[in-house]
Scaffold this active site. Structure first.
Site, PDB file in Angstrom:
ATOM      1  N   GLU A 171      -4.020   3.713   6.320  1.00 28.04           N
ATOM      2  CA  GLU A 171      -3.934   3.355   4.899  1.00 28.04           C
ATOM      3  C   GLU A 171      -4.711   4.386   4.081  1.00 28.04           C
ATOM      4  O   GLU A 171      -4.277   4.810   3.011  1.00 28.04           O
ATOM      5  CB  GLU A 171      -4.506   1.956   4.653  1.00 28.04           C
ATOM      6  CG  GLU A 171      -4.530   1.606   3.174  1.00 28.04           C
ATOM      7  CD  GLU A 171      -5.021   0.207   2.862  1.00 28.04           C
ATOM      8  OE1 GLU A 171      -4.765  -0.713   3.661  1.00 28.04           O
ATOM      9  OE2 GLU A 171      -5.668   0.044   1.816  1.00 28.04           O
ATOM     10  N   ARG A 214       0.827  -1.224   0.000  1.00 24.58           N
ATOM     11  CA  ARG A 214       0.000   0.000   0.000  1.00 24.58           C
ATOM     12  C   ARG A 214       0.857   1.268   0.000  1.00 24.58           C
ATOM     13  O   ARG A 214       0.510   2.268   0.636  1.00 24.58           O
ATOM     14  CB  ARG A 214      -0.978   0.054   1.202  1.00 24.58           C
ATOM     15  CG  ARG A 214      -2.066  -0.985   1.287  1.00 24.58           C
ATOM     16  CD  ARG A 214      -2.898  -1.071   0.055  1.00 24.58           C
ATOM     17  NE  ARG A 214      -2.439  -2.171  -0.763  1.00 24.58           N
ATOM     18  CZ  ARG A 214      -2.696  -3.456  -0.534  1.00 24.58           C
ATOM     19  NH1 ARG A 214      -3.466  -3.787   0.454  1.00 24.58           N
ATOM     20  NH2 ARG A 214      -2.215  -4.401  -1.297  1.00 24.58           N
ATOM     21  N   SER A 227      -9.992  -0.734   3.966  1.00 21.89           N
ATOM     22  CA  SER A 227      -9.239  -0.796   5.229  1.00 21.89           C
ATOM     23  C   SER A 227      -8.775   0.595   5.644  1.00 21.89           C
ATOM     24  O   SER A 227      -8.178   1.311   4.839  1.00 21.89           O
ATOM     25  CB  SER A 227      -8.011  -1.702   5.074  1.00 21.89           C
ATOM     26  OG  SER A 227      -8.433  -3.018   4.857  1.00 21.89           O
TER      27      SER A 227
END
Ligand SMILES: Cc1cc2nc3c(=O)[nH]c(=O)nc-3n(C[C@H](O)[C@H](O)[C@H](O)COP(=O)(O)OP(=O)(O)OC[C@H]3O[C@@H](n4cnc5c(N)ncnc54)[C@H](O)[C@@H]3O)c2cc1C
Length: 306
Positions: free
Chosen positions: A291, A172, A221
Site C-alpha cells: 500500500e 487505496r 498500513s
C-alpha cells in the site's frame, strides 16, 4: 542539474540535498537533490517546464505519510504543496480545497458546518493531494465518495480538469497519472444532524486509537488487505509480529504497521517487507501488495520475495 539556475527561478522555497527523513512520517529517507515548495501555480508551472527542458526527474509528494524513501535518496526534484497550496473555501455544502490542505483540517472545517461525508477520515494523516492519489479511506468512508472534480497540472505545466467520474477509484487506488500534480479538489457534502456526525467521528477516532500503534513513527498500513483476510492477520499468523531488524519493527499492536523506533533505515523496512511477503506467500499462497509508495529504489529490491 544546474541547481543555481533552478534556485534563481523558484519563488517558493528550494532546499538542496534535503534529507527526505525530514519529510516522511517514517523519519526515513536519504537526500533529494532539491526539495521544492512552489509559491503558487505559476511558480510550479515554471519549475515543471525547467525540469522538462533539462530532463530532470520530478517526484510529487504530499506530507510523506504513506512513503518509503530509499537510504540513497532521490536523484531529482521533489515537489510538495504541503506548505503553500493551502487555500480552503467552503460555501454552503460546496468545498474547494488546494492539495496542500491537511486532510484533518478539511475534515474539521466541514464538520464545523454540519457537513457529513468526511468525518470517518478523522485522524488520517496527510494532505488532500496525497489522500486523493491514495483514495484514502477509513471506517467505511473514502475521500472520493463526495468528490466532484480535480484540477491538475501536467508535467509540461498545462492545467487540466477531471470530473470525479473520469478517474477510477477503488480501495487505496486511483487512476491519476503519476506525472500530473494535483492542484485542488472540489467536493459537495451533505448537511446532517451534528450529533450524528459527531457520533461517527467518535467511532472512527476511538477505533483508530485502539487499533493503531500511534505513539510510533510509521507510514500506516504497509500492505493492502487481500480479498479475504487482513494483511495484519496474515503477518501475525506467520509469526512475524514483533520481528525486529535494526530499529524497525513489525508492530506487536498491529502487524501491518511497521514502526521506526528511532534510527531505522529504509533497508531495515524493506527487509521486513521481504520477510513478510515471503512467509505469507509460503504459508497462505497469497501475494501481499504494497500500500505504501516507494521512491528511489530499484523496484525489485522492495517487492521481491526471498
Ligand atoms: C499513523 C498513520 C495512520 C494512517 N491511517 C490511514 C488510514 O486509516 N487510511 C488511509 O487511507 N491511509 C492511512 N494512512 C496513510 C496516509 O496517511 C494516507 O495514504 C495519506 O492520504 C497520504 O497523504 P500524504 O499527503 O502524506 O501523501 P504522500 O505519502 O506524500 O504521497 C502518497 C502518494 O500520493 C502522491 N501525491 C501526494 N501529493 C500529490 C500531489 N499533490 N500531486 C500528485 N501526486 C501526489 C505521491 O506521489 C504518492 O504516490 C496512515 C498513515 C499513518 C502514518
Amino acid at each position: 542539474m544546474n541547481i543555481n539556475e533552478l534556485r534563481s527561478m523558484v519563488e517558493g522555497s528550494l532546499l538542496e540535498n534535503e534529507p527526505m527523513s525530514k519529510h516522511t512520517s517514517y523519519g526515513i529517507g536519504g537526500p533529494a537533490s532539491a526539495y521544492i515548495t512552489p509559491k503558487d501555480q505559476d511558480d510550479l508551472c515554471r519549475i515543471l517546464k525547467f525540469a522538462v527542458k533539462h530532463n530532470i526527474t520530478v517526484y510529487f509528494i504530499g506530507s510523506g505519510s504513506n512513503l518509503l524513501v530509499s537510504d540513497d535518496g532521490i536523484n531529482g526534484i521533489v515537489i510538495s504543496p504541503a506548505k503553500s497550496l493551502k487555500k480552503l473555501e467552503i460555501e454552503e455544502n460546496s468545498i474547494v480545497a488546494e492539495s496542500g490542505v491537511m486532510l484533518g483540517k478539511l475534515v474539521k472545517e466541514s464538520m464545523k458546518r454540519n457537513l457529513t461525508g468526511l468525518e470517518s477520515l478523522i485522524g488520517v494523516p496527510g494532505t488532500l493531494g496525497g489522500a486523493l492519489v491514495m483514495n484514502a479511506g477509513a471506517f467505511g468512508g473514502e475521500i472520493s465518495n463526495y468528490l466532484i472534480s480535480v484540477d491538475v497540472m501536467t508535467s509540461k505545466g498545462k492545467l487540466k480538469s477531471y470530473k470525479a467520474t473520469d478517474i477510477d477509484f477503488s480501495y487505496r487506488f486511483s487512476s491519476f497519472s503519476t506525472d500530473e500534480f494535483i492542484l485542488l479538489g472540489r467536493f459537495e457534502l451533505k448537511f446532517e444532524d451534528p450529533n450524528i456526525i459527531s457520533e461517527r467521528r467518535k467511532i472512527a477516532s476511538s477505533g483508530r486509537k485502539t487499533n493503531q500503534p500511534l505513539r510510533f513513527r510509521s507510514a500506516g498500513s504497509v500492505f493492502k488487505n487481500p480479498k479475504d483476510h487482513a494483511a495484519g492477520y496474515l503477518i501475525d499468523k506467520v509469526g512475524l509480529k514483533g520481528k525486529r531488524i535494526g530499529d524497525a519493527e513489525i508492530s506487536t499492536h498491529h502487524a501491518n504497521f511497521f514502526i521506526n523506533h528511532g534510527n531505522a533505515s529504509a533497508s531495515d523496512i524493506t527487509e521486513l517487507i521481504r520477510l513478510a511477503r515471503t512467509a505469507v506467500l509460503e504459508k497462505f499462497d497469497i501475494e501481499l501488495e504494497l500500500e505504501i509508495k516507494t521512491i528511489g529504489f530499484e523496484q525489485d529490491k522492495v517487492v521481491a520475495h526471498g
